[in-house]
Design a protein around this motif. Sequence first.
Motif, PDB file in Angstrom:
ATOM      1  N   ASP A   1       0.854  -1.175   0.000  1.00  0.00           N
ATOM      2  CA  ASP A   1       0.000   0.000   0.000  1.00  0.00           C
ATOM      3  C   ASP A   1       0.894   1.230   0.000  1.00  0.00           C
ATOM      4  O   ASP A   1       2.107   1.130  -0.117  1.00  0.00           O
ATOM      5  CB  ASP A   1      -0.964  -0.018   1.199  1.00  0.00           C
ATOM      6  CG  ASP A   1      -0.221  -0.126   2.532  1.00  0.00           C
ATOM      7  OD1 ASP A   1      -0.834  -0.622   3.475  1.00  0.00           O
ATOM      8  OD2 ASP A   1       0.963   0.287   2.608  1.00  0.00           O
TER       9      ASP A   1
ATOM     10  N   THR B   1       1.508   3.278   2.447  1.00  0.00           N
ATOM     11  CA  THR B   1       1.854   3.703   3.791  1.00  0.00           C
ATOM     12  C   THR B   1       3.355   3.556   4.005  1.00  0.00           C
ATOM     13  O   THR B   1       4.030   2.804   3.311  1.00  0.00           O
ATOM     14  CB  THR B   1       1.119   2.868   4.848  1.00  0.00           C
ATOM     15  OG1 THR B   1       1.502   1.490   4.694  1.00  0.00           O
ATOM     16  CG2 THR B   1      -0.383   2.973   4.687  1.00  0.00           C
TER      17      THR B   1
ATOM     18  N   VAL C   1      -7.106   3.202   0.097  1.00  0.00           N
ATOM     19  CA  VAL C   1      -6.967   4.650   0.168  1.00  0.00           C
ATOM     20  C   VAL C   1      -7.053   5.186  -1.245  1.00  0.00           C
ATOM     21  O   VAL C   1      -6.484   4.609  -2.188  1.00  0.00           O
ATOM     22  CB  VAL C   1      -5.629   5.053   0.827  1.00  0.00           C
ATOM     23  CG1 VAL C   1      -5.445   6.564   0.790  1.00  0.00           C
ATOM     24  CG2 VAL C   1      -5.562   4.551   2.267  1.00  0.00           C
ATOM     25  N   HIS C   2      -7.775   6.262  -1.419  1.00  0.00           N
ATOM     26  CA  HIS C   2      -7.927   6.882  -2.730  1.00  0.00           C
ATOM     27  C   HIS C   2      -6.552   7.107  -3.358  1.00  0.00           C
ATOM     28  O   HIS C   2      -5.616   7.552  -2.678  1.00  0.00           O
ATOM     29  CB  HIS C   2      -8.667   8.219  -2.575  1.00  0.00           C
ATOM     30  CG  HIS C   2      -9.126   8.811  -3.853  1.00  0.00           C
ATOM     31  ND1 HIS C   2      -8.266   9.392  -4.765  1.00  0.00           N
ATOM     32  CD2 HIS C   2     -10.368   8.926  -4.402  1.00  0.00           C
ATOM     33  CE1 HIS C   2      -8.945   9.838  -5.803  1.00  0.00           C
ATOM     34  NE2 HIS C   2     -10.233   9.566  -5.607  1.00  0.00           N
TER      35      HIS C   2
ATOM     36  N   SER D   1      -1.327   8.252   2.399  1.00  0.00           N
ATOM     37  CA  SER D   1      -1.525   7.694   3.734  1.00  0.00           C
ATOM     38  C   SER D   1      -0.176   7.424   4.379  1.00  0.00           C
ATOM     39  O   SER D   1       0.689   6.774   3.779  1.00  0.00           O
ATOM     40  CB  SER D   1      -2.328   6.393   3.658  1.00  0.00           C
ATOM     41  OG  SER D   1      -2.455   5.798   4.931  1.00  0.00           O
TER      42      SER D   1
ATOM     43  N   ASP E   1      -3.044   6.138  11.203  1.00  0.00           N
ATOM     44  CA  ASP E   1      -2.951   6.678   9.853  1.00  0.00           C
ATOM     45  C   ASP E   1      -3.136   8.194   9.845  1.00  0.00           C
ATOM     46  O   ASP E   1      -3.935   8.738  10.612  1.00  0.00           O
ATOM     47  CB  ASP E   1      -4.035   6.058   8.959  1.00  0.00           C
ATOM     48  CG  ASP E   1      -3.778   4.596   8.667  1.00  0.00           C
ATOM     49  OD1 ASP E   1      -2.607   4.175   8.739  1.00  0.00           O
ATOM     50  OD2 ASP E   1      -4.746   3.866   8.373  1.00  0.00           O
TER      51      ASP E   1
ATOM     52  N   LEU F   1      -3.990  10.933   6.766  1.00  0.00           N
ATOM     53  CA  LEU F   1      -4.350  11.044   5.359  1.00  0.00           C
ATOM     54  C   LEU F   1      -4.147  12.477   4.887  1.00  0.00           C
ATOM     55  O   LEU F   1      -4.732  13.405   5.451  1.00  0.00           O
ATOM     56  CB  LEU F   1      -5.809  10.620   5.151  1.00  0.00           C
ATOM     57  CG  LEU F   1      -6.160   9.183   5.577  1.00  0.00           C
ATOM     58  CD1 LEU F   1      -7.648   8.932   5.398  1.00  0.00           C
ATOM     59  CD2 LEU F   1      -5.335   8.166   4.798  1.00  0.00           C
TER      60      LEU F   1
ATOM     61  N   ALA G   1     -11.037   6.905   1.895  1.00  0.00           N
ATOM     62  CA  ALA G   1     -10.466   5.673   2.446  1.00  0.00           C
ATOM     63  C   ALA G   1     -11.598   4.760   2.897  1.00  0.00           C
ATOM     64  O   ALA G   1     -12.610   5.220   3.419  1.00  0.00           O
ATOM     65  CB  ALA G   1      -9.534   5.968   3.625  1.00  0.00           C
TER      66      ALA G   1
ATOM     67  N   ARG H   1     -11.671   1.325   5.192  1.00  0.00           N
ATOM     68  CA  ARG H   1     -10.756   0.580   6.050  1.00  0.00           C
ATOM     69  C   ARG H   1     -11.501  -0.548   6.740  1.00  0.00           C
ATOM     70  O   ARG H   1     -12.522  -0.340   7.353  1.00  0.00           O
ATOM     71  CB  ARG H   1     -10.175   1.522   7.114  1.00  0.00           C
ATOM     72  CG  ARG H   1      -9.454   2.723   6.541  1.00  0.00           C
ATOM     73  CD  ARG H   1      -9.680   3.999   7.338  1.00  0.00           C
ATOM     74  NE  ARG H   1      -9.501   3.872   8.772  1.00  0.00           N
ATOM     75  CZ  ARG H   1      -8.344   4.020   9.408  1.00  0.00           C
ATOM     76  NH1 ARG H   1      -7.267   4.330   8.737  1.00  0.00           N
ATOM     77  NH2 ARG H   1      -8.264   3.904  10.700  1.00  0.00           N
TER      78      ARG H   1
END
Length: 415
Positions: free
Chosen positions: A73, A75, A148-149, A154, A170, A172, A370, A372
Motif C-alpha cells: 500500500d 503507507t 486509500v484513494h 496515507s 494513519d 491522510l 479511504a 478501512r
Amino acid sequence: MNWLALRSTLATGNQAALDELAASLTEAAAAPPKLPDTAEGHRLAAALHAYATSTGRPAAAQPAEAGRPAASDNTQAEPELEVEAEVELQPGDERDEPEDAPFPALKLLKDAVGRSKMHPIKVIRSEERESGPWPLISEHMDGEPRWVHPDVTSTRVPYDRPNGKRVRRDRLDVPDMFGDGVLCLIDRNGSYPSACSAVPLAPNKLLHTGPLEAFDRGGAGIYLIDIPQWTRTDMPHPLGRIIDRPDDEGRVWVTTPHIKQLARLVRDGHLPAMPAIYDSWTGNANESLFKPFYEAARTARADLIQVGGEPYKSYKTRLSIALRLLWPKRQEQKSPFWRPDWRMSMVAEASVRHWTVAFKAVQEGHRLIALRNVDAAVFWTPPGTAPDTYRIGTGFGEVKAKFIQPGQMIPEGDD
C-alpha cells in the motif's frame, strides 16, 4: 530453517523445543521465505505469522497464501513501533458465560445453531481438516477493502495511548484539488453481529460441486473465480484484499457473500458479466442460522449501551470472542465450533455491506478517500456534514460520524 521441526513442535505444543527454535524462527518471521503454494505451505506460513504475533515481533508478510508477495500500500512502515493485533482467544473462552453475565454470547450462538432444523455440523472432525475445501479457506477471503484513494497519501504515524502503549495510526493527506473540507470518519456499529442477520451459509458439510455454469442461489460455500476487472478509481475493488492473492491462473476463492455481491453489480450494470466459476464446494444455503444470535445481540446492545461502563465492555468482548470461536486457529484453542467457512462468510458479509453502503454514497456524489476494514470509512466533506446515505445513531445498521481537520491523525475507533 528446519520446517519439519517447526511443524512437529507446533503440533505437539512443546514449549522447550519452540524455545530452541527461537532464533531461526525470529529470522524467518522477519523475512519469510517463499513457501510452496500448498496446504502444507499455507499452514507453515500461518504458523510463522502466529509466532511473530505472539512474541510481539512484526511479521514482514501476510501469510494466508504462501508463496505470494505481500500486498503493498502507500503507507510508510515504522518497524520500531508496536503494531496492534486482534486479541488472542484465551483458555476458558470456550466455556459458557456465568448466569449473571451481561451478555452470554457463546451460549446464545450455540443455541441459535442448535435450533436449526437443518441439523448443522458445528465441528468438522480433525481428520477431515487437511483435505477437501478446508485448506482452501484463508483469512484473506474476508474481502476487507483496506483502500486509500489513489490521489490521497496515507502515512503511519506514532501515537502514545493513555496507558503508555505506543501504536501507529494513519494520517491522510488530501490534495488541494479536492477543495475545502474536513475528514469525516464513519464508524459502523456492530458490523459483525449485524452480518449475522442474514449471512448465507451451508449448515452441513461442503460437497465438491466443481465447475458451475452459473451461481445457484440455493447453494452456499466457496467458489474459484476470475478476478473481475474494476476500472473505477473512486471505489476499491468489490473483492477487497481477496484480489491480492490470486493463484497461478489469476483466480481467487471467494465465499457466497462476495458471489452475491458480484451478481448484484452485474445486474445493476457496474460489471459487464459474472466471472466463470471454475470450481466450488457448496451445500444447501441457509441465511437464518445466526439470526437468533443477531436479534439477541441487537436487543442487548440497545439496553447495555445506555448502561455503559463494564457491562457494555463485557458485552462487546464476549460477542467478539463468540464469533472468533467459530474458527479457532490453534490446536490448543478449544471451541464448540470449527467452521472456517462460517467464520469467513460472516466476515465477508460484513465487508460486502460496508462496501455497498460506501458505494451508494459515492454514487450520490460524496467523495470517499479511504475504506478501512469492515466498519470504518473516511469521506471528504464540508465541516459537520456526514454523507446523507448513512444513518447516524447507536443501533445496528447505524453509524457514528467524527470530523477531524486535514493533516491530523485518524483516531482509534471506540466501538
